[in-house]
Write a protein that holds these residues in place. Structure first.
Motif, mmCIF file in Angstrom:
data_model
loop_
_atom_site.group_PDB
_atom_site.id
_atom_site.type_symbol
_atom_site.label_atom_id
_atom_site.label_comp_id
_atom_site.label_asym_id
_atom_site.label_seq_id
_atom_site.Cartn_x
_atom_site.Cartn_y
_atom_site.Cartn_z
ATOM 1 N N GLU A 53 0.824 -1.212 0.000
ATOM 2 C CA GLU A 53 0.000 0.000 0.000
ATOM 3 C C GLU A 53 0.860 1.265 0.000
ATOM 4 O O GLU A 53 0.450 2.299 -0.544
ATOM 5 C CB GLU A 53 -0.931 -0.005 1.212
ATOM 6 C CG GLU A 53 -1.901 1.161 1.232
ATOM 7 C CD GLU A 53 -2.871 1.105 2.400
ATOM 8 O OE1 GLU A 53 -3.536 2.132 2.659
ATOM 9 O OE2 GLU A 53 -2.976 0.042 3.059
ATOM 10 N N ALA A 54 2.048 1.193 0.588
ATOM 11 C CA ALA A 54 2.931 2.370 0.623
ATOM 12 C C ALA A 54 3.227 2.881 -0.778
ATOM 13 O O ALA A 54 3.250 4.096 -1.023
ATOM 14 C CB ALA A 54 4.223 2.014 1.348
ATOM 15 N N ALA A 55 3.469 1.967 -1.728
ATOM 16 C CA ALA A 55 3.778 2.372 -3.101
ATOM 17 C C ALA A 55 2.575 3.045 -3.751
ATOM 18 O O ALA A 55 2.724 3.998 -4.532
ATOM 19 C CB ALA A 55 4.207 1.161 -3.920
ATOM 20 N N LEU A 56 1.393 2.593 -3.432
ATOM 21 C CA LEU A 56 0.180 3.160 -4.024
ATOM 22 C C LEU A 56 -0.090 4.572 -3.511
ATOM 23 O O LEU A 56 -0.693 5.399 -4.208
ATOM 24 C CB LEU A 56 -1.017 2.261 -3.714
ATOM 25 C CG LEU A 56 -0.927 0.833 -4.268
ATOM 26 C CD1 LEU A 56 -2.057 -0.019 -3.690
ATOM 27 C CD2 LEU A 56 -0.980 0.833 -5.792
ATOM 28 N N ARG A 57 0.342 4.849 -2.302
ATOM 29 C CA ARG A 57 0.100 6.166 -1.700
ATOM 30 C C ARG A 57 1.244 7.146 -1.946
ATOM 31 O O ARG A 57 1.148 8.314 -1.601
ATOM 32 C CB ARG A 57 -0.151 6.015 -0.195
ATOM 33 C CG ARG A 57 -1.453 5.294 0.122
ATOM 34 C CD ARG A 57 -1.810 5.355 1.589
ATOM 35 N NE ARG A 57 -3.081 4.693 1.860
ATOM 36 C CZ ARG A 57 -4.274 5.257 1.720
ATOM 37 N NH1 ARG A 57 -4.360 6.518 1.304
ATOM 38 N NH2 ARG A 57 -5.373 4.588 1.990
ATOM 39 N N MET A 58 2.313 6.677 -2.549
ATOM 40 C CA MET A 58 3.443 7.540 -2.854
ATOM 41 C C MET A 58 3.056 8.473 -4.003
ATOM 42 O O MET A 58 2.718 8.017 -5.096
ATOM 43 C CB MET A 58 4.651 6.697 -3.248
ATOM 44 C CG MET A 58 5.967 7.417 -3.127
ATOM 45 S SD MET A 58 6.531 7.558 -1.428
ATOM 46 C CE MET A 58 6.843 5.836 -1.033
ATOM 47 N N ARG A 59 3.099 9.777 -3.777
ATOM 48 C CA ARG A 59 2.703 10.733 -4.809
ATOM 49 C C ARG A 59 3.879 11.045 -5.721
ATOM 50 O O ARG A 59 4.918 11.492 -5.269
ATOM 51 C CB ARG A 59 2.159 12.009 -4.170
ATOM 52 C CG ARG A 59 0.869 11.782 -3.401
ATOM 53 C CD ARG A 59 0.126 13.064 -3.170
ATOM 54 N NE ARG A 59 -1.127 12.825 -2.454
ATOM 55 C CZ ARG A 59 -2.050 13.748 -2.240
ATOM 56 N NH1 ARG A 59 -1.861 14.985 -2.668
ATOM 57 N NH2 ARG A 59 -3.149 13.449 -1.586
ATOM 58 N N VAL A 60 3.682 10.780 -6.982
ATOM 59 C CA VAL A 60 4.703 11.042 -8.000
ATOM 60 C C VAL A 60 4.078 11.926 -9.065
ATOM 61 O O VAL A 60 3.139 11.529 -9.740
ATOM 62 C CB VAL A 60 5.217 9.728 -8.636
ATOM 63 C CG1 VAL A 60 6.226 10.032 -9.747
ATOM 64 C CG2 VAL A 60 5.842 8.833 -7.590
ATOM 65 N N GLY A 61 4.579 13.166 -9.173
ATOM 66 C CA GLY A 61 4.054 14.071 -10.185
ATOM 67 C C GLY A 61 2.797 14.803 -9.787
ATOM 68 O O GLY A 61 2.151 15.422 -10.644
ATOM 69 N N GLY A 62 2.402 14.713 -8.518
ATOM 70 C CA GLY A 62 1.219 15.415 -8.050
ATOM 71 C C GLY A 62 -0.025 14.545 -8.071
ATOM 72 O O GLY A 62 -0.028 13.440 -8.620
ATOM 73 N N PRO A 63 -1.123 15.048 -7.473
ATOM 74 C CA PRO A 63 -2.357 14.252 -7.354
ATOM 75 C C PRO A 63 -2.923 13.776 -8.686
ATOM 76 O O PRO A 63 -3.376 12.640 -8.802
ATOM 77 C CB PRO A 63 -3.329 15.213 -6.649
ATOM 78 C CG PRO A 63 -2.452 16.196 -5.951
ATOM 79 C CD PRO A 63 -1.238 16.359 -6.805
ATOM 80 N N LYS A 64 -2.901 14.624 -9.706
ATOM 81 C CA LYS A 64 -3.491 14.253 -10.999
ATOM 82 C C LYS A 64 -2.745 13.089 -11.630
ATOM 83 O O LYS A 64 -3.362 12.115 -12.102
ATOM 84 C CB LYS A 64 -3.489 15.454 -11.939
ATOM 85 C CG LYS A 64 -4.156 15.184 -13.281
ATOM 86 C CD LYS A 64 -4.183 16.429 -14.143
ATOM 87 C CE LYS A 64 -4.842 16.158 -15.486
ATOM 88 N NZ LYS A 64 -4.853 17.384 -16.358
#
Length: 281
Positions: A172-183
């Protein structure tokens, strides 16, 4: 032909397996060369992946070594016969050799199992995700080189369309990691949901609520060969991809995958979790 300067991982693997067969049979390279009617240097170059070997010569060596595993011999012969240049060769001299070796490994895989803790698996990443991650990790990279990395990552996704069984476990940590912003992050999660609709792809998640799961912090990719002896484990490092193919470590990584597999939730529950995370963005 002159010896190869930088053999690929697949070329190296043929030589490694022939050396293992020779050593298991107790045959020294000098005697192998005599039996084959060649030089000891040629045997050394074959085992180092610097020289290729024909199917006929490979099968003769297998007989000399008393190999009683016809499936392994057939698999090695097939590897020796399929040394053509794949699409990844277009990137030689542009990307690190290990990246090309990984693409070749995936291309020939009979199945792929990947487990990631803090990153989205590379083959599941969107173009925007790859570009944003690249800018963060290598901000001074020339734009031409960056775009080469992006297009290369996108082309690796051909393995998903090929029908190769592809099992993914993501913490789940990888899924919640924000890359490039919310969009960009939301689009990435939605892309994973779309990929999971493929018949050959399974996506499962290890939630934060799972207590003390096995393999914490250690991502891995287990790639199936045409026979189990030719399986390969790929690990990421700061210097690029690392490939593991020795029999004892392979056994350990198979056991580790089984433990990680037992910690993951079902695909339905996993996809529901991914949807909820996307909705929170």
């Amino acid at each position: 032909m002159p010896p190869r300067i930088t053999p690929t991982a697949r070329q190296l693997r043929i030589g490694v397996e022939l050396r293992r067969l020779r050593e298991a049979a107790g045959v020294v390279s000098r005697d192998a060369a005599e039996f084959l009617g060649t030089s000891q240097a040629q045997i050394s170059n074959i085992e180092a992946g610097k020289n290729g070997i024909s199917e006929a010569r490979l099968r003769r060596l297998a007989r000399i070594y008393g190999c009683d595993d016809p499936q392994l011999v057939d698999a090695l012969a097939e590897m020796a016969n399929t040394q053509g240049k794949g699409w990844w060769e277009e990137y030689r001299g542009i990307l690190p050799p290990a990246a090309l070796d990984l693409a070749e490994l995936e291309h020939h895989a009979t199945f792929v199992r990947t487990f990631q803790v803090v990153h989205i698996p590379g083959v599941l990443q969107t173009e925007e995700h790859v570009r944003a991650a690249s800018i963060f990790v290598e901000p001074d990279l020339p734009e031409e080189d960056r775009e080469a990395r992006v297009t290369f990552r996108m082309r690796r996704q051909h393995v998903l369309a090929s029908g190769t069984p592809y099992d993914v476990i993501i913490h789940e940590a990888a899924l919640r990691m924000r890359v490039g912003g919310p969009k960009v992050t939301r689009a990435q999660l939605e892309h994973i949901l779309q990929v999971a609709e493929r018949d050959n792809v399974t996506v499962r998640v290890i939630p934060f609520t799972v207590d003390g799961f096995a393999g914490a912090g250690h991502a891995m990719q287990y790639v199936g060969g045409s026979v189990p002896q030719l399986d390969t484990v790929q690990l990421d490092s700061t210097h690029g991809a690392v490939f593991i193919d020795a029999p004892t470590p392979l056994l350990r990584y198979r056991a580790r995958w089984e433990r990680v597999d037992s910690a993951a939730t079902t695909q339905d529950a996993s996809l529901d979790l991914i949807r909820r995370i996307a909705q929170e963005l």
